[in-house]
Design an enzyme around this catalytic site. Structure first.
Site, PDB file in Angstrom:
ATOM      1  N   THR A   3       0.853  -1.196   0.000  1.00  0.00           N
ATOM      2  CA  THR A   3       0.000   0.000   0.000  1.00  0.00           C
ATOM      3  C   THR A   3       0.878   1.232   0.000  1.00  0.00           C
ATOM      4  O   THR A   3       1.996   1.200   0.505  1.00  0.00           O
ATOM      5  CB  THR A   3      -0.923   0.051   1.233  1.00  0.00           C
ATOM      6  OG1 THR A   3      -1.836   1.142   1.085  1.00  0.00           O
ATOM      7  CG2 THR A   3      -0.152   0.242   2.529  1.00  0.00           C
ATOM      8  N   ASN A   4       0.356   2.315  -0.539  1.00  0.00           N
ATOM      9  CA  ASN A   4       1.028   3.600  -0.393  1.00  0.00           C
ATOM     10  C   ASN A   4       0.123   4.567   0.370  1.00  0.00           C
ATOM     11  O   ASN A   4       0.319   5.767   0.334  1.00  0.00           O
ATOM     12  CB  ASN A   4       1.432   4.159  -1.773  1.00  0.00           C
ATOM     13  CG  ASN A   4       2.597   3.357  -2.361  1.00  0.00           C
ATOM     14  OD1 ASN A   4       3.599   3.103  -1.682  1.00  0.00           O
ATOM     15  ND2 ASN A   4       2.470   2.909  -3.602  1.00  0.00           N
ATOM     16  N   LYS A  26      -3.471   3.621   6.221  1.00  0.00           N
ATOM     17  CA  LYS A  26      -3.501   2.153   6.351  1.00  0.00           C
ATOM     18  C   LYS A  26      -2.212   1.648   6.980  1.00  0.00           C
ATOM     19  O   LYS A  26      -2.226   0.764   7.828  1.00  0.00           O
ATOM     20  CB  LYS A  26      -3.633   1.503   4.964  1.00  0.00           C
ATOM     21  CG  LYS A  26      -5.004   1.522   4.371  1.00  0.00           C
ATOM     22  CD  LYS A  26      -4.982   0.640   3.131  1.00  0.00           C
ATOM     23  CE  LYS A  26      -6.291   0.610   2.400  1.00  0.00           C
ATOM     24  NZ  LYS A  26      -6.231  -0.244   1.201  1.00  0.00           N
ATOM     25  N   ASP A  37      -7.586  -5.228   0.554  1.00  0.00           N
ATOM     26  CA  ASP A  37      -8.566  -4.486  -0.234  1.00  0.00           C
ATOM     27  C   ASP A  37      -9.836  -4.403   0.600  1.00  0.00           C
ATOM     28  O   ASP A  37     -10.224  -5.392   1.247  1.00  0.00           O
ATOM     29  CB  ASP A  37      -8.832  -5.145  -1.585  1.00  0.00           C
ATOM     30  CG  ASP A  37      -9.391  -4.129  -2.574  1.00  0.00           C
ATOM     31  OD1 ASP A  37      -8.814  -3.042  -2.707  1.00  0.00           O
ATOM     32  OD2 ASP A  37     -10.417  -4.414  -3.221  1.00  0.00           O
ATOM     33  N   TYR A  97     -14.475   6.725   4.258  1.00  0.00           N
ATOM     34  CA  TYR A  97     -15.858   6.836   4.735  1.00  0.00           C
ATOM     35  C   TYR A  97     -15.952   6.902   6.260  1.00  0.00           C
ATOM     36  O   TYR A  97     -17.065   6.883   6.808  1.00  0.00           O
ATOM     37  CB  TYR A  97     -16.675   5.635   4.215  1.00  0.00           C
ATOM     38  CG  TYR A  97     -16.725   5.532   2.704  1.00  0.00           C
ATOM     39  CD1 TYR A  97     -17.649   6.267   1.966  1.00  0.00           C
ATOM     40  CD2 TYR A  97     -15.831   4.713   1.998  1.00  0.00           C
ATOM     41  CE1 TYR A  97     -17.697   6.187   0.581  1.00  0.00           C
ATOM     42  CE2 TYR A  97     -15.861   4.634   0.615  1.00  0.00           C
ATOM     43  CZ  TYR A  97     -16.802   5.365  -0.086  1.00  0.00           C
ATOM     44  OH  TYR A  97     -16.837   5.293  -1.461  1.00  0.00           O
ATOM     45  N   HIS A 145     -12.804  -3.608  10.520  1.00  0.00           N
ATOM     46  CA  HIS A 145     -12.592  -4.589   9.463  1.00  0.00           C
ATOM     47  C   HIS A 145     -11.093  -4.892   9.278  1.00  0.00           C
ATOM     48  O   HIS A 145     -10.672  -6.030   9.303  1.00  0.00           O
ATOM     49  CB  HIS A 145     -13.196  -4.021   8.172  1.00  0.00           C
ATOM     50  CG  HIS A 145     -12.847  -2.564   7.948  1.00  0.00           C
ATOM     51  ND1 HIS A 145     -13.169  -1.575   8.840  1.00  0.00           N
ATOM     52  CD2 HIS A 145     -12.156  -1.937   6.961  1.00  0.00           C
ATOM     53  CE1 HIS A 145     -12.713  -0.408   8.425  1.00  0.00           C
ATOM     54  NE2 HIS A 145     -12.086  -0.603   7.272  1.00  0.00           N
TER      55      HIS A 145
END
Ligand code: IMP
Length: 206
Positions: A9-10, A14, A70, A152, A178
């Site tokens: 990931t960038n 996260k 994802d 979100y 999650h």
């Protein structure tokens, strides 16, 4: 001893969430740190497909053990949308504010606000591939609340809380989110397989 592993990931949000969940027995490396500067492809029709695609791509470019995640927001009244299209819901870019406005417009007048975040983590270690899933159920507010987190988060209130993810500390969000759930399963697997030292304790998830 730490396990050095690439997190495909960038996204800085996260990265810090996942590093906090994994703790000091893991050293996370980003694709950019390994010279992978281009966009990582993610054009599959499912979260599972995208997570695997991202992990396989970074693995092929670096040769290193790697995982990717994802995530999709699945809104009941919208038939599960935006789901796998969560990043590009309103526009072609990753425009969080536009996505939130579009979601609120699509939910205008709807009383069913049920939604869930679902994350799939794909792990490529040695010659093995594994998937781990994390889900959190909740509801979508009719206006944004809070400034923490990303995406979100200002609209999503997890079940059992009266605050959005954007009103929580990173620690509080990770405890129920999650991504926190999926990543704790990943860590637990790596510890059980003794791919990282067993002495480091990791909470296991039911
Ligand atoms: P990604 O493809 O896993 O980066 O996630 C797709 C989109 O889902 C992101 O662009 C965000 O809008 C949203 N998203 C992913 N994770 C989260 C989260 O933890 N909170 C809020 N939104 C998120």
């Amino acid at each position: 001893m730490t396990m050095k592993i690439v997190f495909a990931t960038n996204n800085a949000h996260k990265l810090s969430e996942v590093q906090a969940v994994l703790g000091p027995s893991f050293e996370l490396v980003t694709p950019r740190m390994c010279g992978v500067a281009e966009d990582i492809p993610e054009d599959q029709p499912t979260l599972e497909g995208n997570a695997l695609q991202k992990a396989r791509y970074v693995r092929s470019r670096t040769g290193l053990d790697c995982f990717a995640d994802d995530t999709g927001l699945e809104v009941e009244a919208l038939g599960g949308a935006p789901g796998v299209h969560s990043a590009r819901y309103a526009t072609d870019g990753h425009d969080f504010a536009a996505n939130n406005r579009f979601l609120l417009a699509n939910l205008a007048g709807k009383t069913n606000r049920r939604a869930r975040f679902r994350t799939v983590v794909a792990l490529l270690v040695g010659d093995e591939e594994h998937l781990f899933e994390g889900v959190v159920e909740g509801r979508i507010l009719d206006h944004e609340c809070g400034t923490e987190g990303f995406g979100y988060d200002p609209l999503f209130v997890p079940d059992g809380y009266d605050r959005t993810f954007a009103e929580m500390s990173a620690e509080e969000k990770n405890a129920v989110s999650h991504r926190g759930r999926a990543v704790r399963k990943l860590a637990s697997y790596l510890h059980q397989r003794e791919i990282v030292p067993k002495s480091e304790s990791v909470e296991t998830e039911k």
